[in-house]
Scaffold this motif. Structure first.
Motif, mmCIF file in Angstrom:
data_model
loop_
_atom_site.group_PDB
_atom_site.id
_atom_site.type_symbol
_atom_site.label_atom_id
_atom_site.label_comp_id
_atom_site.label_asym_id
_atom_site.label_seq_id
_atom_site.Cartn_x
_atom_site.Cartn_y
_atom_site.Cartn_z
ATOM 1 N N HIS A 39 0.820 -1.204 0.000
ATOM 2 C CA HIS A 39 0.000 0.000 0.000
ATOM 3 C C HIS A 39 0.859 1.261 0.000
ATOM 4 O O HIS A 39 2.081 1.181 0.031
ATOM 5 C CB HIS A 39 -0.956 -0.001 1.201
ATOM 6 C CG HIS A 39 -0.274 -0.123 2.532
ATOM 7 N ND1 HIS A 39 0.148 -1.332 3.035
ATOM 8 C CD2 HIS A 39 0.059 0.801 3.465
ATOM 9 C CE1 HIS A 39 0.709 -1.136 4.227
ATOM 10 N NE2 HIS A 39 0.679 0.155 4.503
ATOM 11 N N TRP A 40 0.205 2.413 -0.021
ATOM 12 C CA TRP A 40 0.904 3.684 -0.067
ATOM 13 C C TRP A 40 1.612 3.946 1.262
ATOM 14 O O TRP A 40 1.129 3.622 2.329
ATOM 15 C CB TRP A 40 -0.077 4.833 -0.337
ATOM 16 C CG TRP A 40 0.602 6.159 -0.326
ATOM 17 C CD1 TRP A 40 1.255 6.748 -1.357
ATOM 18 C CD2 TRP A 40 0.732 7.050 0.787
ATOM 19 N NE1 TRP A 40 1.782 7.949 -0.965
ATOM 20 C CE2 TRP A 40 1.477 8.163 0.353
ATOM 21 C CE3 TRP A 40 0.311 7.019 2.103
ATOM 22 C CZ2 TRP A 40 1.799 9.232 1.176
ATOM 23 C CZ3 TRP A 40 0.623 8.065 2.935
ATOM 24 C CH2 TRP A 40 1.357 9.161 2.463
ATOM 25 N N ARG A 119 1.909 4.148 -4.602
ATOM 26 C CA ARG A 119 0.666 3.372 -4.498
ATOM 27 C C ARG A 119 -0.554 4.196 -4.080
ATOM 28 O O ARG A 119 -1.578 3.617 -3.705
ATOM 29 C CB ARG A 119 0.872 2.207 -3.540
ATOM 30 C CG ARG A 119 1.840 1.181 -4.088
ATOM 31 C CD ARG A 119 1.782 -0.104 -3.286
ATOM 32 N NE ARG A 119 2.754 -1.039 -3.795
ATOM 33 C CZ ARG A 119 3.794 -1.491 -3.081
ATOM 34 N NH1 ARG A 119 3.979 -1.121 -1.835
ATOM 35 N NH2 ARG A 119 4.645 -2.341 -3.619
ATOM 36 N N GLN A 122 -3.830 3.244 -5.814
ATOM 37 C CA GLN A 122 -4.407 2.020 -5.247
ATOM 38 C C GLN A 122 -5.246 2.343 -4.018
ATOM 39 O O GLN A 122 -6.323 1.787 -3.834
ATOM 40 C CB GLN A 122 -3.280 1.052 -4.887
ATOM 41 C CG GLN A 122 -3.734 -0.175 -4.143
ATOM 42 C CD GLN A 122 -2.557 -1.026 -3.710
ATOM 43 O OE1 GLN A 122 -1.608 -1.194 -4.447
ATOM 44 N NE2 GLN A 122 -2.637 -1.560 -2.512
ATOM 45 N N GLU A 123 -4.771 3.251 -3.179
ATOM 46 C CA GLU A 123 -5.510 3.626 -1.971
ATOM 47 C C GLU A 123 -6.862 4.240 -2.340
ATOM 48 O O GLU A 123 -7.870 3.981 -1.688
ATOM 49 C CB GLU A 123 -4.702 4.622 -1.138
ATOM 50 C CG GLU A 123 -3.412 4.073 -0.584
ATOM 51 C CD GLU A 123 -3.576 3.181 0.631
ATOM 52 O OE1 GLU A 123 -4.643 3.194 1.278
ATOM 53 O OE2 GLU A 123 -2.612 2.475 0.949
ATOM 54 N N VAL A 126 -9.178 1.453 -3.491
ATOM 55 C CA VAL A 126 -9.624 0.670 -2.330
ATOM 56 C C VAL A 126 -10.686 1.446 -1.548
ATOM 57 O O VAL A 126 -11.700 0.887 -1.136
ATOM 58 C CB VAL A 126 -8.431 0.281 -1.434
ATOM 59 C CG1 VAL A 126 -8.902 -0.320 -0.116
ATOM 60 C CG2 VAL A 126 -7.521 -0.700 -2.163
#
Length: 140
Positions: A39-40, A119, A122-123, A126
């Protein structure tokens, strides 16, 4: 993982749990599970992002709690609190100079995370999927 994503996962866990105690425990477990997913994370901008994320997460928690039907509200709120609890080490370190958790737990928590400054998209994905799932499961 952004705290807003932990809020979303905790709400989902709470909606599916049989009661508030199990929702809290499963929320804590969901936190560590999500933290193992890449993740970030970016030390250079962490505090700036964390403040905004914390406020967004708090607003999401309040909105979810307020819009959850009363018969599910306690377990959804417990799931969200459990999912966020492990990250109370960060504000505690900023404001009080130390974590409320044992050093071994903090070291393990840091070790399981695989962070990258690339990332953030991506967060956001999500969080969006989490919000949609929360709306479906929590609000019915």
């Amino acid at each position: 993982m952004l705290i807003t994503n932990h809020v979303m996962s905790g709400a989902v866990v709470g909606a599916l749990a049989p009661g508030p105690v199990s929702a809290f425990v499963l929320g804590v477990a969901s936190h560590f599970t999500l933290d193992t997913v890449p993740h970030w994370g970016d030390e250079a901008t962490f505090l700036q992002v964390a403040v905004v994320d914390g406020l967004v997460g708090l607003a999401a928690m309040g909105t979810i709690a307020a819009t959850t039907p009363p018969d599910r509200r306690a377990r959804v709120l417990a799931g969200m609190l459990g999912a966020c609890a492990p990250d109370t080490d960060k504000p505690s370190e900023v404001f009080f100079g130390r974590s409320p958790f044992p050093e071994a737990l903090d070291a393990w928590h840091k070790r399981i995370q695989r962070e990258s400054p690339r990332r953030m998209p991506q967060e956001v994905v999500v969080a969006t999927l989490g919000a949609l799932l929360v709306r479906r499961l929590v609000r019915g």
